[in-house]
Design a protein around this motif. Structure first.
Motif, PDB file in Angstrom:
ATOM      1  N   PRO A 149      54.817  26.857  33.521  1.00 52.47           N
ATOM      2  CA  PRO A 149      54.547  25.770  34.475  1.00 52.47           C
ATOM      3  C   PRO A 149      53.813  24.583  33.870  1.00 52.47           C
ATOM      4  N   ALA A 150      53.123  24.766  32.752  1.00 52.71           N
ATOM      5  CA  ALA A 150      52.432  23.642  32.121  1.00 52.71           C
ATOM      6  C   ALA A 150      53.418  22.564  31.678  1.00 52.71           C
ATOM      7  N   MET A 151      54.696  22.932  31.542  1.00 52.04           N
ATOM      8  CA  MET A 151      55.717  21.974  31.135  1.00 52.04           C
ATOM      9  C   MET A 151      56.243  21.154  32.307  1.00 52.04           C
ATOM     10  N   GLY A 152      55.643  21.343  33.469  1.00 52.16           N
ATOM     11  CA  GLY A 152      55.973  20.542  34.633  1.00 52.16           C
ATOM     12  C   GLY A 152      56.838  21.267  35.631  1.00 52.16           C
ATOM     13  N   ILE A 153      56.600  20.957  36.904  1.00 50.44           N
ATOM     14  CA  ILE A 153      57.420  21.476  37.991  1.00 50.44           C
ATOM     15  C   ILE A 153      58.203  20.291  38.545  1.00 50.44           C
ATOM     16  N   PHE A 154      59.491  20.249  38.227  1.00 53.98           N
ATOM     17  CA  PHE A 154      60.366  19.182  38.714  1.00 53.98           C
ATOM     18  C   PHE A 154      61.809  19.613  38.511  1.00 53.98           C
ATOM     19  N   LYS A 155      62.745  18.736  38.813  1.00 48.42           N
ATOM     20  CA  LYS A 155      64.162  19.066  38.703  1.00 48.42           C
ATOM     21  C   LYS A 155      64.584  18.965  37.235  1.00 48.42           C
ATOM     22  N   HIS A 156      64.313  20.046  36.522  1.00 50.29           N
ATOM     23  CA  HIS A 156      64.561  20.080  35.081  1.00 50.29           C
ATOM     24  C   HIS A 156      66.058  20.097  34.775  1.00 50.29           C
ATOM     25  N   GLU A 157      66.391  19.546  33.622  1.00 49.58           N
ATOM     26  CA  GLU A 157      67.758  19.636  33.131  1.00 49.58           C
ATOM     27  C   GLU A 157      67.770  20.262  31.737  1.00 49.58           C
TER      28      GLU A 157
ATOM     29  N   ARG B  50      57.630  14.340  27.645  1.00 45.26           N
ATOM     30  CA  ARG B  50      57.373  15.146  26.458  1.00 45.26           C
ATOM     31  C   ARG B  50      56.148  16.009  26.719  1.00 45.26           C
ATOM     32  N   PHE B  51      56.173  17.199  26.163  1.00 46.81           N
ATOM     33  CA  PHE B  51      55.089  18.168  26.348  1.00 46.81           C
ATOM     34  C   PHE B  51      54.527  18.518  24.981  1.00 46.81           C
ATOM     35  N   ARG B  52      53.212  18.346  24.839  1.00 44.66           N
ATOM     36  CA  ARG B  52      52.548  18.753  23.603  1.00 44.66           C
ATOM     37  C   ARG B  52      51.755  20.028  23.854  1.00 44.66           C
ATOM     38  N   PRO B  53      52.184  21.162  23.304  1.00 42.82           N
ATOM     39  CA  PRO B  53      51.406  22.392  23.465  1.00 42.82           C
ATOM     40  C   PRO B  53      50.055  22.266  22.775  1.00 42.82           C
ATOM     41  N   ASN B  54      49.044  22.910  23.348  1.00 43.17           N
ATOM     42  CA  ASN B  54      47.743  22.942  22.679  1.00 43.17           C
ATOM     43  C   ASN B  54      47.851  23.596  21.316  1.00 43.17           C
ATOM     44  N   THR B  55      48.726  24.591  21.220  1.00 46.25           N
ATOM     45  CA  THR B  55      49.032  25.249  19.948  1.00 46.25           C
ATOM     46  C   THR B  55      50.534  25.278  19.790  1.00 46.25           C
ATOM     47  N   TRP B  56      51.058  24.687  18.732  1.00 44.56           N
ATOM     48  CA  TRP B  56      52.508  24.671  18.524  1.00 44.56           C
ATOM     49  C   TRP B  56      53.033  26.096  18.412  1.00 44.56           C
ATOM     50  N   GLY B  57      54.026  26.412  19.206  1.00 42.76           N
ATOM     51  CA  GLY B  57      54.555  27.765  19.264  1.00 42.76           C
ATOM     52  C   GLY B  57      54.069  28.542  20.465  1.00 42.76           C
ATOM     53  N   ASN B  58      53.128  27.971  21.218  1.00 44.76           N
ATOM     54  CA  ASN B  58      52.603  28.620  22.428  1.00 44.76           C
ATOM     55  C   ASN B  58      52.695  27.617  23.570  1.00 44.76           C
ATOM     56  N   LEU B  59      53.592  27.855  24.511  1.00 45.11           N
ATOM     57  CA  LEU B  59      53.862  26.897  25.581  1.00 45.11           C
ATOM     58  C   LEU B  59      53.082  27.187  26.863  1.00 45.11           C
ATOM     59  N   SER B  60      52.074  28.014  26.776  1.00 44.99           N
ATOM     60  CA  SER B  60      51.320  28.384  27.973  1.00 44.99           C
ATOM     61  C   SER B  60      50.400  27.267  28.442  1.00 44.99           C
ATOM     62  N   SER B  61      50.012  26.366  27.560  1.00 47.61           N
ATOM     63  CA  SER B  61      49.125  25.270  27.943  1.00 47.61           C
ATOM     64  C   SER B  61      49.393  24.065  27.057  1.00 47.61           C
TER      65      SER B  61
END
Length: 386
Positions: A166-174, A198-209
């Motif tokens: 969900p950190a990558m956004g809640i919207f009509k994704h494509e 664009r989404f920048r992970p706090n740690t590259w390889g971990n998309l949780s935040s």
């Protein structure tokens, strides 16, 4: 397929000129023009109803509602976005299922000779999984194309459970595309006044935040510098993500997305454009716009999913149109690469190359029936440019 019902007038410096012999790196101010395909003309339709250049052949990999050959997996409805992952000397092709409530992701495994060795589900009971993108750490990001849509990170091998991000956004994704050079995941939004994120992970390889940003620029801007701004509430509630930042640039129906060599290409179906975002200097330009074709009929309409070869050729699938996958070369030539006959009520989805670049996978989402239960997934083999 959404299309504008009025004449579009675009003002792009030098946009009517073809690339000539320029490479992508020097051609950002021009738009591709029709020309001869480097693969030659399309031949008569083969036994699968596919018109291909000389030297190429097709086969059916899977059909919705039927067991994948040699496996117990029943291929899912409405196959959509897809990608390939290396698996030892073989590979895996993953495919989304764009249906409500029972969507998700299926996968097919191949050995080094292209023989199918397995098929299985990697994500179940999600909602309208349209496109997505592969990560450098070998996961598949499957995107929900609904107003409260999420991105799910899935394991192509089906070992680890899928996880919502969900950190990558809640919207009509494509779709989304990973940029390891700069540490971002780019995302498109499939609404007529959508945005590019664009989404920048706090740690590259971990998309949780991490931090979700939206592109800022003039709505009429088709070239030049752009900026980015943080989205305050990526959960999109009570205000949609696209409406939280003043000056967020609007894109008419974001579709496919692919990153390579410093550039993220993405498509917008409402105005039939292929855009290029130069991540090295934060500028945008048009790679293709059907209204800027200067002679003849625009060969590419209904732009949708996009992928790229190691040689730099873009392969853009059509949602409708005349059911083609068109090529856009680094020299600025756009031409049909293949055409599916007798399936005018369908769309082409999920183009992806095997890791060795010798096989192209894609689906006709609704096949000959025009229904989500009629999906067909294909493989094309031949002398692709490397």
């Amino acid at each position: 397929m959404e299309r504008r019902n009025f004449l579009r007038v675009a003002v792009v410096g030098g946009a009517a000129a073809a690339f000539g012999g320029a490479s992508w790196g020097t051609a950002f101010a021009a738009t591709a023009q029709p020309g001869p395909s480097p693969y030659g003309a399309l031949q008569a339709a083969d036994a699968n109803g596919i018109r291909l250049p000389a030297g190429f052949t097709s086969r059916v990999i899977a059909r919705t509602g039927q067991k994948v050959a040699g496996t117990n997996y029943t291929w899912h409805a409405a196959p959509d976005g897809g990608a390939c992952f290396a698996d030892g000397t073989g590979w895996i092709y993953v495919s989304n299922s764009e249906v409500s409530s029972t969507g998700g992701v299926g996968a097919v495994k191949f050995n080094s000779t292209g023989q199918i060795t397995g098929a299985y589900r990697t994500l179940s009971n999600t909602n309208v999984n349209c496109a997505g993108g592969a990560t450098p750490w070998n996961t598949w990001l499957s995107c929900e194309e609904v107003s409260n849509g999420r991105v799910f990170e899935t394991d192509p091998w089906g070992v680890n459970p899928a996880v919502a991000r969900p950190a990558m956004g809640i919207f009509k994704h494509e779709a989304c595309a990973a940029d390891a050079d700069h540490g971002y995941i780019y995302l498109t939004e499939d609404v007529s006044d959508g945005c590019f994120y664009r989404f920048r992970p706090n740690t590259w390889g971990n998309l949780s935040s991490g931090t979700l940003q939206v592109m800022v620029g003039s709505n009429s801007q088709t070239s030049g510098s752009v900026t980015w701004a943080n989205v305050p509430d990526p959960d999109g509630s009570p205000t949609a993500t696209r409406n939280q930042v003043s000056g967020a640039k609007r894109f008419n129906g974001g579709e496919g997305c692919y990153y390579a060599a410093g550039t993220c290409w993405f498509t917008t179906k409402g105005d039939n454009r292929v855009w290029a975002y130069n991540a090295n200097n934060s500028t945008i330009s048009l790679t293709y716009d059907d209204s800027l074709v200067t002679s003849g009929t625009a060969p590419l309409t209904g732009v949708d999913n996009v992928t790229r070869t190691s040689s730099g050729d873009l392969f853009v699938a059509e949602d409708g149109g005349n059911m083609e996958i068109c090529i856009i070369t680094p020299a600025g030539v756009v031409a049909p690469f293949l055409r599916i006959s007798g399936q005018s009520s369908s769309e082409i989805t999920g183009p992806a190359f095997s890791p060795n670049g010798k096989r192209l996978y894609f689906s006709s989402q609704r096949g000959t029936t025009g229904s989500s239960s009629g999906g067909i997934t294909y493989e094309v083999t031949g002398p692709f440019r490397s």
